[in-house]
Design an enzyme around this catalytic site. Structure first.
Site, short mmCIF file in Angstrom:
data_model
loop_
_atom_site.label_atom_id
_atom_site.label_comp_id
_atom_site.label_asym_id
_atom_site.label_seq_id
_atom_site.Cartn_x
_atom_site.Cartn_y
_atom_site.Cartn_z
N ASP A 102 0.84 -1.27 0.03
CA ASP A 102 0.13 0.14 -0.01
C ASP A 102 0.90 1.26 -0.07
O ASP A 102 0.30 2.36 0.23
CB ASP A 102 -0.85 0.03 1.12
CG ASP A 102 -0.15 -0.05 2.63
OD1 ASP A 102 0.94 -0.14 2.59
OD2 ASP A 102 -0.88 -0.12 3.53
N GLU A 103 2.14 1.12 -0.73
CA GLU A 103 2.94 2.38 -0.26
C GLU A 103 3.90 2.34 -1.53
O GLU A 103 4.61 1.38 -1.76
CB GLU A 103 3.99 2.29 1.13
CG GLU A 103 4.72 3.36 1.25
CD GLU A 103 5.62 3.03 2.72
OE1 GLU A 103 5.84 4.24 3.13
OE2 GLU A 103 5.37 2.02 3.10
#
Length: 393
Positions: A102-103
């Site tokens: 998610d990054e």
């Protein structure tokens, strides 16, 4: 020319995915994680108001926020949504690094010659939101450290731009806990001598910090001063790690073959966790005595846990080994790697399992991989014929 580095972070990613498929969860205190003895993998901002945090025991979280709804979590859904976002970013970004599920980091240095860098980034974030329905935050600055810190400060709705001349002004009033690499132990050590703000840390002599903390002291001092030359590493799902074992004598002993496979998985999974990788593809390779070679692979939800990977490896082996012939070689490969710290399946495992992995990894790191092993895989002893921990791109 100063670099232009973007940090993008999918807000409360697991929670946002769950709300996409069930709108009734919108606005409610939500916890994604395991059962009563498990830990919090993610939580909504509504739950955070009560003090709930990631990696907190579920039982403690429920005492803080008794009205929260607990969802087990669906890593397959999260992996798919992460892949969708990656494709959107990869299509537009000059250089993209996928730091975790998610990054992301983007290097858009020079983009301002053709577009406003902040405007371009904002338009890309809006494209992600429109096409996936997932909220995403970002910050733009001169390096990865400042951008990552700024994203955290801007959440949940603000997107920040920190130009070079404002970097130290931005960092100075923040807690040293905001610096990547400053964990609980380091924070407590520095707090005891009155160092709690980044400005105080930045003004310390670098040599003193290095003597106190060790080899990471200089890196932490640089980050406190807004210095980080770490490049954005181009993302590639082709990256993999693997190991193979060639038997001194061809064998048909199924029990022996499975023991060797278990040892291979344990060694590779330890490396994944040590280097903060997660794998999404598992491959098993066999070579018969007549040199015929066969492979079989499967997709898995991003993980680095032995017990999850072992299950998939054994199932693949049972599918690929169909001829009752002796084998001269077996191998295991983990590919589709991304950076990540979801080191075990937070939706399935208990606090005891988390503690067990942490303890075993600590002993392996300090005394060597063979210091502690699962009994079933202890027969795997790498030799000179093995291709150990082979990495490809």
């Amino acid at each position: 020319m100063a670099r232009a580095i973007v940090h993008m972070d999918l807000d409360t990613f697991f929670v946002s995915c769950e709300r996409l498929i069930n709108s009734e969860l919108n606005g409610k205190a939500l916890i994604v994680g395991g059962g009563e003895r498990g830990v919090v993998a993610s939580c909504s901002y509504e739950a955070r108001k009560f003090g709930v945090r990631s990696a907190m025991p579920i039982a403690m979280a429920m005492k803080l926020c008794p009205d929260a709804k607990v969802i087990k979590g669906d890593m397959e859904l999260y992996s798919k949504m992460s892949h969708d976002v990656t494709e959107i970013l990869q299509e537009k970004a000059p250089v993209l690094e996928k730091a975790s599920v998610d990054e992301f980091y983007l290097d858009i240095t020079g983009m301002d010659k053709f577009h406003g860098s902040y405007k371009w980034t904002d338009e890309l974030a809006q494209k992600v939101i429109k096409e996936t329905g997932l909220p995403i935050s970002f910050s733009l600055s001169i390096n990865k450290t400042v951008s990552k810190i700024a994203t955290g400060e801007g959440k949940p709705v603000g997107n920040l731009e920190i130009p070079e001349h404002k970097v130290q002004t931005f960092l100075n009033p923040l807690s040293i806990q905001k610096i990547p690499m400053v964990g609980t132990v380091t924070f407590q050590l520095l707090s005891r001598i009155g160092v709690r703000k980044i400005q105080t840390l930045a003004e310390m002599p670098a040599e003193v910090l290095q003597q106190m903390i060790g080899k990471n002291g200089l890196d932490i001092w640089k980050k406190a001063n807004g210095i980080d030359h770490t490049p954005v590493e181009p993302y590639s799902e082709r990256k993999s790690i693997s190991t193979e074992h060639t038997f001194s004598q061809d064998t048909i002993d199924i029990a022996k073959l499975k023991r060797v496979l278990l040892g291979m998985v344990e060694k590779l999974a330890f490396q994944l966790r040590s280097e903060q990788w997660l794998t999404s593809t598992v491959t098993v390779k066999i070579r018969y005595a007549n040199f015929d070679t066969e492979t079989k692979q499967c997709r898995v939800a991003y993980t680095s846990a032995d017990h999850i990977l072992t299950k998939n490896v054994i199932e693949l082996f049972e599918k690929v080994y169909q001829r009752r012939m002796r084998l001269r070689l077996i191998g295991v490969r983990f590919s589709g790697l991304v950076r990540g710290t979801y080191q075990i399946d937070l939706f399935e495992d208990t606090q005891e399992m988390l503690a067990l992995y942490a303890a075993m990894d600590k002993m392996k790191s300090r005394y060597g991989f063979d210091a502690v092993m699962r009994c079933a895989g202890a027969h795997f002893k790498p030799n000179t014929k093995d291709e150990i921990l082979k990495r490809t791109k």
